[in-house]
Design a protein around this motif. Sequence first.
Motif, mmCIF file in Angstrom:
data_model
loop_
_atom_site.group_PDB
_atom_site.id
_atom_site.type_symbol
_atom_site.label_atom_id
_atom_site.label_comp_id
_atom_site.label_asym_id
_atom_site.label_seq_id
_atom_site.Cartn_x
_atom_site.Cartn_y
_atom_site.Cartn_z
ATOM 1 N N TYR A 37 0.838 -1.429 0.078
ATOM 2 C CA TYR A 37 0.137 -0.065 0.185
ATOM 3 C C TYR A 37 0.973 0.667 0.078
ATOM 4 O O TYR A 37 1.943 0.822 0.123
ATOM 5 N N ARG A 38 0.450 2.546 -0.125
ATOM 6 C CA ARG A 38 1.186 3.692 -0.133
ATOM 7 C C ARG A 38 -0.051 4.779 0.706
ATOM 8 O O ARG A 38 -1.089 4.831 -0.053
ATOM 9 N N GLN A 39 0.819 5.457 1.131
ATOM 10 C CA GLN A 39 0.097 6.688 1.527
ATOM 11 C C GLN A 39 0.502 8.214 1.553
ATOM 12 O O GLN A 39 2.047 8.256 1.514
ATOM 13 N N LEU A 85 10.040 6.369 -12.441
ATOM 14 C CA LEU A 85 8.653 6.184 -11.012
ATOM 15 C C LEU A 85 8.593 7.740 -11.685
ATOM 16 O O LEU A 85 9.212 8.479 -11.690
ATOM 17 N N GLN A 86 7.369 8.118 -11.143
ATOM 18 C CA GLN A 86 7.096 9.916 -11.592
ATOM 19 C C GLN A 86 6.678 10.809 -10.015
ATOM 20 O O GLN A 86 6.600 9.926 -9.160
ATOM 21 N N PRO A 87 6.866 11.399 -9.822
ATOM 22 C CA PRO A 87 6.211 12.621 -8.913
ATOM 23 C C PRO A 87 5.180 12.317 -8.233
ATOM 24 O O PRO A 87 4.892 12.388 -6.362
ATOM 25 N N GLU A 88 4.027 11.560 -8.451
ATOM 26 C CA GLU A 88 2.777 11.280 -8.293
ATOM 27 C C GLU A 88 3.303 9.805 -6.732
ATOM 28 O O GLU A 88 2.105 9.687 -6.544
ATOM 29 N N ASP A 89 4.113 9.212 -7.540
ATOM 30 C CA ASP A 89 4.658 8.286 -6.707
ATOM 31 C C ASP A 89 5.061 8.262 -5.851
ATOM 32 O O ASP A 89 5.108 6.843 -4.550
ATOM 33 N N THR A 90 5.618 9.649 -5.084
ATOM 34 C CA THR A 90 6.212 10.413 -3.655
ATOM 35 C C THR A 90 4.815 9.591 -2.623
ATOM 36 O O THR A 90 3.838 10.078 -2.536
#
Length: 119
Positions: A37-39, A85-90
């Motif tokens: 998961y990611r947050q 990877l893209q900034p929105e994957d942060t």
Amino acid sequence: QVQFAESGGGLVQPGGSLRLSCTASGSDGKFYIMGWYRQAPGKRREPVASISSGGNTNYADFVKGRFTISRDNVENTVWLQMNSLQPEDTAVYYCNDLITFSGPPFHSWGQGTQVTVSA
């Protein structure tokens, strides 16, 4: 009590790659479905990818073709190879033992590992 130890996060430039690792401990049992998961800041925790002990996988649409999940059933370890990877994957990335391919988790969350994608 089952615990999850995530590692492998860091700072990477857009287009870069990271490989996350997670090992579960504290249980003699098997984990049927393990997943990530990611947050992101200010957002809800969301499922990213999951994998069964038989190798069946499930991915969120926003990572298909970029991320690959794998696992070692003996070591109760799951990895997440993240490419393009893209900034929105942060986000902070967490792993857990899941009830279904899309969750929810069986156990409490660990500390997670921070992934920052920035130029």
